[in-house]
Write an enzyme that holds these catalytic residues in place. Structure first.
Site, PDB file in Angstrom:
ATOM      1  N   HIS A   1       0.833  -1.210   0.000  1.00  0.00           N
ATOM      2  CA  HIS A   1       0.000   0.000   0.000  1.00  0.00           C
ATOM      3  C   HIS A   1       0.863   1.254   0.000  1.00  0.00           C
ATOM      4  CE1 HIS A   1      -0.107   0.508   4.718  1.00  0.00           C
ATOM      5  NE2 HIS A   1       1.115   0.447   4.252  1.00  0.00           N
TER       6      HIS A   1
ATOM      7  N   CYS B   1       6.003   6.341   4.103  1.00  0.00           N
ATOM      8  CA  CYS B   1       4.691   5.676   4.001  1.00  0.00           C
ATOM      9  C   CYS B   1       3.803   6.317   2.964  1.00  0.00           C
ATOM     10  CB  CYS B   1       3.974   5.707   5.342  1.00  0.00           C
ATOM     11  SG  CYS B   1       4.787   4.715   6.569  1.00  0.00           S
TER      12      CYS B   1
ATOM     13  N   HIS C   1       5.004   0.153  -0.489  1.00  0.00           N
ATOM     14  CA  HIS C   1       5.750  -0.751   0.386  1.00  0.00           C
ATOM     15  C   HIS C   1       4.775  -1.791   0.942  1.00  0.00           C
ATOM     16  CE1 HIS C   1       3.991   2.264   3.025  1.00  0.00           C
ATOM     17  NE2 HIS C   1       4.013   1.346   3.983  1.00  0.00           N
TER      18      HIS C   1
ATOM     19  N   HIS D   1       3.670  -4.918   4.037  1.00  0.00           N
ATOM     20  CA  HIS D   1       3.740  -5.371   5.426  1.00  0.00           C
ATOM     21  C   HIS D   1       3.285  -6.824   5.483  1.00  0.00           C
ATOM     22  CE1 HIS D   1       4.245  -1.301   7.031  1.00  0.00           C
ATOM     23  NE2 HIS D   1       3.299  -0.912   6.193  1.00  0.00           N
TER      24      HIS D   1
ATOM     25  N   HIS E   1      -0.956 -10.938  -0.921  1.00  0.00           N
ATOM     26  CA  HIS E   1      -0.242 -10.669  -2.173  1.00  0.00           C
ATOM     27  C   HIS E   1      -1.065  -9.787  -3.103  1.00  0.00           C
ATOM     28  CE1 HIS E   1       2.467 -13.671  -0.626  1.00  0.00           C
ATOM     29  NE2 HIS E   1       3.341 -13.317  -1.550  1.00  0.00           N
TER      30      HIS E   1
ATOM     31  N   GLU F   1       0.288  -4.307  11.871  1.00  0.00           N
ATOM     32  CA  GLU F   1       0.956  -3.942  10.622  1.00  0.00           C
ATOM     33  C   GLU F   1       2.437  -4.282  10.691  1.00  0.00           C
ATOM     34  OE1 GLU F   1      -0.207  -0.261   8.034  1.00  0.00           O
ATOM     35  OE2 GLU F   1       1.495   0.297   9.281  1.00  0.00           O
TER      36      GLU F   1
HETATM   37 ZN   LIG Z   1       2.689   0.851   5.471  1.00  0.00          ZN
END
Ligand SMILES: [Zn+2]
Length: 198
Positions: free
Chosen positions: A13, A23, A28, A30, A68, A136
């Site tokens: 995201h 961010c 990136h 998680h 994914h 997260e």
């Molecule tokens: Zn993030």
């Protein structure tokens, strides 16, 4: 009485408008852990709140839709959304930003909708979602409760505005699952033969 079931998935995201530069400007990922907490004031014939095995059906498939996949806010830049859809077969479009806080609301909402649409067959009581915790990272998580789901300031959630890509839908055990959910068609849990009379 509460029970807690853990789900895991990998997701990518961007969180727009946040303070952290990394961010909000870079795609990136998680490794998420989602804890689904269900509550009931009575136990079923198996003396459980809700058989964990039943959470391997529709709820697991819906949660696994995020694995994914790239998640984006439907209000993001149309060019970014177009690129996500072009270059990722698995994507999820959300009416809210894909922050951990909103993920916890979205998963609460989805699980709640599935439970409301499920016909139980083993004497279950007033089973409902109590809370959802979304980890997260190893050190940061968000937790939502019922009042957060109904909180309009946090953004309105609706099934119509949570959209899964074709590839995600093709991987569901029942590809019509989400349409059934949206149209109020009930999911039926299996019948249970009692071995000990109660
Ligand atoms: Zn993030």
């Amino acid at each position: 009485m509460l029970i807690r079931k853990l789900f895991k998935f990998e997701n990518a995201h961007i969180v727009r408008n946040c303070t952290s530069d990394r961010c909000k400007r870079s795609i990136h990922g998680h490794s998420y852990k989602v804890e689904l907490l269900l509550k009931a004031s009575k136990l079923d014939h198996g003396q459980m709140v809700y058989d964990f095995g039943l959470l391997k059906g529709v709820i697991k498939d819906i949660f696994d839709s995020f694995d994914h996949a790239i998640c984006f806010w439907q209000n993001d830049d149309p060019e970014y959304i177009k690129a996500c859809k072009t270059f990722s077969a698995r994507w999820v479009s959300l009416p809210v930003s894909p922050s951990a806080e909103q993920f916890s609301r979205v998963f609460f909402f989805l699980a709640q909708q599935v439970l409301k649409s499920t016909v139980t067959q083993n004497g279950e009581g007033d089973v409902e979602v109590y809370s959802v915790i979304v980890h997260e990272t190893d050190t940061g998580y968000a937790q939502s409760f019922m009042e957060d789901i109904e909180n309009q300031q946090m953004g309105k959630l609706s099934l119509d505005q949570i959209v899964f890509s074709d590839q995600v839908q093709q991987e569901w055990a029942d590809q019509e699952m989400y349409e059934k959910l949206k149209n109020g068609i009930k999911f039926q849990n299996p019948e249970v033969d009692l071995q000990v009379q109660i």
